[in-house]
Write a protein that holds these residues in place. Sequence first.
Motif, mmCIF file in Angstrom:
data_model
loop_
_atom_site.group_PDB
_atom_site.id
_atom_site.type_symbol
_atom_site.label_atom_id
_atom_site.label_comp_id
_atom_site.label_asym_id
_atom_site.label_seq_id
_atom_site.Cartn_x
_atom_site.Cartn_y
_atom_site.Cartn_z
ATOM 1 N N ASP A 189 0.870 -1.078 -0.075
ATOM 2 C CA ASP A 189 0.080 0.058 0.129
ATOM 3 C C ASP A 189 1.003 1.254 0.149
ATOM 4 N N ILE A 190 0.311 2.409 0.183
ATOM 5 C CA ILE A 190 1.171 3.661 0.172
ATOM 6 C C ILE A 190 2.389 3.828 1.030
ATOM 7 N N LEU A 191 1.889 3.018 2.329
ATOM 8 C CA LEU A 191 2.913 3.304 3.418
ATOM 9 C C LEU A 191 4.042 2.004 3.318
ATOM 10 N N GLY A 192 3.936 1.138 2.186
ATOM 11 C CA GLY A 192 5.018 0.074 1.992
ATOM 12 C C GLY A 192 4.733 -1.036 2.850
ATOM 13 N N HIS A 193 3.418 -1.114 3.288
ATOM 14 C CA HIS A 193 3.022 -2.766 4.294
ATOM 15 C C HIS A 193 2.401 -3.186 3.079
ATOM 16 N N ILE A 194 2.218 -4.604 3.383
ATOM 17 C CA ILE A 194 1.705 -5.379 2.396
ATOM 18 C C ILE A 194 0.015 -5.198 2.700
ATOM 19 N N ASN A 195 -0.626 -4.955 1.467
ATOM 20 C CA ASN A 195 -2.004 -4.610 1.640
ATOM 21 C C ASN A 195 -2.828 -5.715 2.150
ATOM 22 N N ASN A 196 -3.893 -5.299 2.739
ATOM 23 C CA ASN A 196 -4.433 -6.620 3.644
ATOM 24 C C ASN A 196 -5.397 -7.529 2.552
ATOM 25 N N THR A 197 -5.465 -7.330 1.159
ATOM 26 C CA THR A 197 -6.289 -8.065 0.657
ATOM 27 C C THR A 197 -5.159 -9.064 0.078
ATOM 28 N N VAL A 198 -4.103 -8.929 -0.028
ATOM 29 C CA VAL A 198 -3.009 -9.717 -0.457
ATOM 30 C C VAL A 198 -3.091 -11.117 0.413
ATOM 31 N N ILE B 244 -14.652 -27.461 -1.690
ATOM 32 C CA ILE B 244 -14.830 -26.115 -1.732
ATOM 33 C C ILE B 244 -14.768 -25.267 -0.617
ATOM 34 N N MET B 245 -14.593 -24.230 -0.545
ATOM 35 C CA MET B 245 -14.358 -23.211 0.458
ATOM 36 C C MET B 245 -15.495 -22.672 1.029
ATOM 37 N N ALA B 246 -15.971 -22.871 2.524
ATOM 38 C CA ALA B 246 -16.899 -22.593 3.376
ATOM 39 C C ALA B 246 -16.875 -21.457 3.882
ATOM 40 N N HIS B 247 -15.610 -20.893 4.379
ATOM 41 C CA HIS B 247 -15.391 -19.789 5.213
ATOM 42 C C HIS B 247 -13.893 -19.502 5.370
ATOM 43 N N THR B 248 -13.603 -18.406 5.321
ATOM 44 C CA THR B 248 -12.321 -17.910 5.688
ATOM 45 C C THR B 248 -12.153 -16.732 6.759
ATOM 46 N N ASP B 249 -11.469 -16.519 7.626
ATOM 47 C CA ASP B 249 -10.972 -15.368 8.309
ATOM 48 C C ASP B 249 -9.559 -15.136 8.689
ATOM 49 N N TYR B 250 -9.203 -14.001 8.963
ATOM 50 C CA TYR B 250 -7.774 -13.449 9.066
ATOM 51 C C TYR B 250 -7.746 -12.322 10.102
ATOM 52 N N ILE C 145 3.195 -6.287 8.017
ATOM 53 C CA ILE C 145 4.048 -7.071 7.046
ATOM 54 C C ILE C 145 4.434 -6.062 5.772
ATOM 55 N N CYS C 146 5.916 -6.208 5.566
ATOM 56 C CA CYS C 146 6.484 -5.169 4.884
ATOM 57 C C CYS C 146 7.090 -5.773 3.715
ATOM 58 N N PHE C 147 7.431 -4.862 2.745
ATOM 59 C CA PHE C 147 8.021 -5.145 1.330
ATOM 60 C C PHE C 147 9.425 -5.426 1.563
ATOM 61 N N ARG C 148 10.046 -6.182 0.794
ATOM 62 C CA ARG C 148 11.501 -6.281 0.875
ATOM 63 C C ARG C 148 11.989 -7.358 1.854
ATOM 64 N N GLN C 149 11.205 -8.149 2.404
ATOM 65 C CA GLN C 149 11.646 -9.424 3.187
ATOM 66 C C GLN C 149 10.452 -10.474 3.129
ATOM 67 N N GLU C 150 10.996 -11.499 2.789
ATOM 68 C CA GLU C 150 10.108 -12.806 2.592
ATOM 69 C C GLU C 150 9.202 -13.092 3.665
ATOM 70 N N VAL C 151 8.275 -13.719 3.460
ATOM 71 C CA VAL C 151 7.345 -14.360 4.454
ATOM 72 C C VAL C 151 7.086 -15.774 4.267
ATOM 73 N N ALA D 71 0.133 -12.265 10.976
ATOM 74 C CA ALA D 71 -1.205 -12.730 10.776
ATOM 75 C C ALA D 71 -1.510 -14.104 10.838
ATOM 76 N N LYS D 72 -2.861 -14.193 11.257
ATOM 77 C CA LYS D 72 -3.210 -15.639 11.136
ATOM 78 C C LYS D 72 -4.701 -15.837 10.664
ATOM 79 N N GLY D 73 -4.872 -17.188 10.502
ATOM 80 C CA GLY D 73 -6.464 -17.276 9.851
ATOM 81 C C GLY D 73 -6.833 -18.596 9.886
ATOM 82 N N HIS D 74 -8.032 -18.735 9.329
ATOM 83 C CA HIS D 74 -8.738 -20.215 9.316
ATOM 84 C C HIS D 74 -9.373 -20.220 7.998
#
Length: 135
Positions: free
Chosen positions: A14-23, A53-59, A65-71, A99-102
């Motif tokens: 995003d504009i701040l150099g953070h990984i966008n939440n949609t990614v 088939i996917m029934a649900h996701t959450d995050y 999370i920033c650019f220039r470093q692996e995740v 981040a964490k999710g299901h």
Amino acid sequence: MWTTTIYPRFGDTDILGHINNTVLAAWFEQARNPIFKIFCPSLEINYDTFSLIMAHTDYDFVGEICFRQEVEIRSGVSRIGTKSFTVYQEAWQGGRLCAKGHAVIVHYDFRQKISTPVPEEKRLLLAEHAVQEPS
């Protein structure tokens, strides 16, 4: 537990150099490929070969999370039900949980449009990757 290394792209930020939440949704989906291969080793996706088939996701975002470093995405199975199972995933960067999710995934017959029991041999393979979620 499976691990997948992601190398953030400039377009993921995003504009701040953070990984966008949609990614994160796309990264977690990519990291679920080893799970999909349990059910369809070739990953040839069609009505006759694929049964999930996917029934649900959450995050939950717990750190930047920033650019220039692996995740590193860590994925495991936190619950196995009769017709579905839950994948628990975490995104780590620089030794920090970010981040964490299901994802709840249902065993599904696309032709009949009904959920079906997870076959026992698949349940055993999923159980090899069982994880206990942190409290």
